[in-house]
Design a protein around this motif. Structure first.
Motif, mmCIF file in Angstrom:
data_model
loop_
_atom_site.group_PDB
_atom_site.id
_atom_site.type_symbol
_atom_site.label_atom_id
_atom_site.label_comp_id
_atom_site.label_asym_id
_atom_site.label_seq_id
_atom_site.Cartn_x
_atom_site.Cartn_y
_atom_site.Cartn_z
ATOM 1 N N ALA A 251 0.796 -1.480 -0.038
ATOM 2 C CA ALA A 251 -0.011 -0.080 -0.054
ATOM 3 C C ALA A 251 0.833 1.330 -0.003
ATOM 4 N N GLU A 252 1.895 1.174 0.789
ATOM 5 C CA GLU A 252 2.923 2.239 0.835
ATOM 6 C C GLU A 252 3.414 2.523 -0.426
ATOM 7 N N LYS A 253 3.941 1.439 -1.144
ATOM 8 C CA LYS A 253 4.688 1.622 -2.442
ATOM 9 C C LYS A 253 3.655 2.198 -3.417
ATOM 10 N N ASN A 254 2.368 1.722 -3.423
ATOM 11 C CA ASN A 254 1.549 1.978 -4.282
ATOM 12 C C ASN A 254 1.155 3.517 -4.141
ATOM 13 N N ALA A 255 1.065 3.984 -3.164
ATOM 14 C CA ALA A 255 0.674 5.250 -2.523
ATOM 15 C C ALA A 255 1.645 6.430 -3.071
ATOM 16 N N LEU A 256 3.251 5.805 -3.298
ATOM 17 C CA LEU A 256 4.133 6.654 -3.657
ATOM 18 C C LEU A 256 4.138 6.906 -4.991
ATOM 19 N N ARG A 257 3.031 6.326 -5.721
ATOM 20 C CA ARG A 257 2.778 6.663 -7.239
ATOM 21 C C ARG A 257 2.188 7.752 -7.514
ATOM 22 N N SER A 258 1.569 8.415 -6.648
ATOM 23 C CA SER A 258 0.669 9.442 -6.627
ATOM 24 C C SER A 258 1.489 10.652 -5.966
ATOM 25 N N VAL A 259 1.069 11.807 -6.494
ATOM 26 C CA VAL A 259 1.643 13.158 -5.937
ATOM 27 C C VAL A 259 1.147 13.382 -4.452
ATOM 28 N N ALA A 260 -0.030 12.915 -4.201
ATOM 29 C CA ALA A 260 -0.693 13.060 -2.691
ATOM 30 C C ALA A 260 -0.090 12.175 -1.911
ATOM 31 N N GLY A 261 0.228 10.878 -2.356
ATOM 32 C CA GLY A 261 1.001 9.879 -1.605
ATOM 33 C C GLY A 261 2.475 10.176 -1.417
ATOM 34 N N GLN A 262 3.228 10.822 -2.297
ATOM 35 C CA GLN A 262 4.446 11.249 -1.978
ATOM 36 C C GLN A 262 4.621 12.289 -1.041
ATOM 37 N N ILE A 263 3.793 13.222 -1.059
ATOM 38 C CA ILE A 263 3.798 14.498 -0.301
ATOM 39 C C ILE A 263 3.552 14.054 1.042
ATOM 40 N N ALA A 264 2.413 13.093 1.263
ATOM 41 C CA ALA A 264 1.963 12.630 2.430
ATOM 42 C C ALA A 264 3.090 11.540 3.160
ATOM 43 N N ALA A 265 3.972 10.838 2.390
ATOM 44 C CA ALA A 265 5.272 10.274 2.810
ATOM 45 C C ALA A 265 6.271 11.289 3.319
ATOM 46 N N SER A 266 6.445 12.250 2.618
ATOM 47 C CA SER A 266 7.440 13.489 3.082
ATOM 48 C C SER A 266 7.294 14.278 4.558
ATOM 49 N N MET A 267 5.908 13.968 4.940
ATOM 50 C CA MET A 267 5.511 14.751 6.058
ATOM 51 C C MET A 267 6.342 14.233 7.216
ATOM 52 N N ARG A 268 6.907 13.114 7.221
ATOM 53 C CA ARG A 268 7.458 12.550 8.363
ATOM 54 C C ARG A 268 8.743 13.397 8.839
ATOM 55 N N LEU A 269 9.311 14.110 7.768
ATOM 56 C CA LEU A 269 10.642 14.367 7.951
ATOM 57 C C LEU A 269 10.541 15.915 7.260
ATOM 58 N N PRO A 270 11.383 16.798 8.127
ATOM 59 C CA PRO A 270 11.515 18.330 7.647
ATOM 60 C C PRO A 270 11.798 18.422 6.441
ATOM 61 N N ILE A 271 11.451 19.634 5.923
ATOM 62 C CA ILE A 271 12.134 20.155 4.615
ATOM 63 C C ILE A 271 13.435 20.383 4.682
ATOM 64 N N ASP A 272 14.245 19.618 3.604
ATOM 65 C CA ASP A 272 15.565 19.567 3.475
ATOM 66 C C ASP A 272 16.056 20.894 2.758
ATOM 67 N N ARG A 273 15.899 21.135 1.554
ATOM 68 C CA ARG A 273 16.364 22.236 0.889
ATOM 69 C C ARG A 273 15.323 23.198 0.096
ATOM 70 N N CYS A 274 15.731 24.505 0.110
ATOM 71 C CA CYS A 274 14.702 25.275 -0.513
ATOM 72 C C CYS A 274 15.697 26.463 -1.093
ATOM 73 N N TYR A 275 15.153 26.752 -2.461
ATOM 74 C CA TYR A 275 15.828 27.726 -3.331
ATOM 75 C C TYR A 275 14.884 28.541 -4.080
ATOM 76 N N ALA A 276 15.313 29.806 -4.491
ATOM 77 C CA ALA A 276 14.551 30.630 -5.461
ATOM 78 C C ALA A 276 15.535 31.209 -6.208
ATOM 79 N N TYR A 277 14.881 31.716 -7.343
ATOM 80 C CA TYR A 277 15.453 32.612 -8.515
ATOM 81 C C TYR A 277 15.664 34.008 -7.862
ATOM 82 N N ALA A 278 16.915 34.368 -7.788
ATOM 83 C CA ALA A 278 17.581 35.609 -7.164
ATOM 84 C C ALA A 278 16.645 36.741 -7.461
#
Length: 251
Positions: A28-55
């Motif tokens: 179920a976890e592997k299948n969930a990672l096939r969708s954007v919603a599932g990927q983002i849900a899985a990422s909620m367990r850990l904090p944001i790693d990197r953040c960049y913006a065009y100057a």
């Protein structure tokens, strides 16, 4: 002896039940990672790693309505990262595209190196990046313009980021007015929708429109003949920069 065997069979059945439940959970976890919603849900367990913006997006010394990208990554437990990209149009449309992909750290680093070789990227606090994006969306909303791309799902990547912690302010439009930059590949339907919305919400004389001069590789290539964001492998900025829609990492 019979009771001992019966007890052993019960233990084996319980063990098999746990193994089956574990396999189902992993599937179920592997299948969930096939969708954007599932990927983002899985990422909620850990904090944001990197953040960049065009100057250019962070530089408000010139009121030019810059267009550029905001990039955010958040790891998931298996070592991969969810890479989110928001294409911000400070001139008019707010968010012109948004998407998320599940990639390996190496894939994202390679992509980042390619971007840095062409344009100036700056590291920024997630609260600053989120405020820029949400302010752009709110500014465009007053003219009846909704964020494009997969914005609603992609923006969940920083649901726990408090943008009110950012004290920086951002300017939008040109000379205080929305300025819709028409690309040579914007469809008549899309142009008409934007212009009608500006006329209705801003009022005649309170907005501008201009044509973007350039090759077909411009940012306008993000839209199809109906004015809808296209699913493609890269976004191309007006200065020639490309934001790759990186393929999903192998399972």
């Amino acid at each position: 002896m019979a009771k001992t065997e019966q007890s052993r069979q019960k233990k084996l059945a319980k063990k098999r039940s746990k193994e089956i439940a574990k396999r189902k959970r992993l599937a179920a976890e592997k299948n969930a990672l096939r969708s954007v919603a599932g990927q983002i849900a899985a990422s909620m367990r850990l904090p944001i790693d990197r953040c960049y913006a065009y100057a250019s997006l962070m530089d408000d010394t010139e009121d030019d309505g810059a267009i550029g990208a905001v990039l955010v990554t958040r790891p998931i437990p298996d070592g991969r990262v969810v890479f989110a990209c928001f294409l911000v149009d400070k001139a008019c449309l707010g968010v012109k595209d948004a998407f998320a992909r599940l990639v390996t750290p190496a894939q994202f680093s390679d992509h980042l190196d390619r971007l840095r070789s062409r344009s100036k990227l700056i590291k920024c606090d997630p609260s600053v990046a989120k405020k820029l994006v949400t302010d752009a969306v709110q500014w465009a909303a007053q003219f009846g313009l909704d964020p494009l791309g997969d914005y609603e799902r992609t923006s969940r990547i920083w649901h726990d980021v408090d943008e009110s912690q950012c004290e920086q302010t951002f300017r939008f439009g040109r000379n205080g007015k929305p300025c819709y930059i028409q690309g040579p590949h914007d469809s008549p339907q899309f142009i008409r929708r934007v212009m009608e919305s500006l006329s209705q919400h801003a009022g005649e004389g309170n907005y501008e429109s201009t044509h973007q001069i350039g090759a077909p590789e411009g940012i306008e290539a993000l839209f199809d003949a109906e004015g809808n964001p296209m699913e493609q492998d890269e976004m191309v900025l007006p200065d020639g920069d490309k934001i790759l829609r990186i393929d999903h990492a192998d399972d």
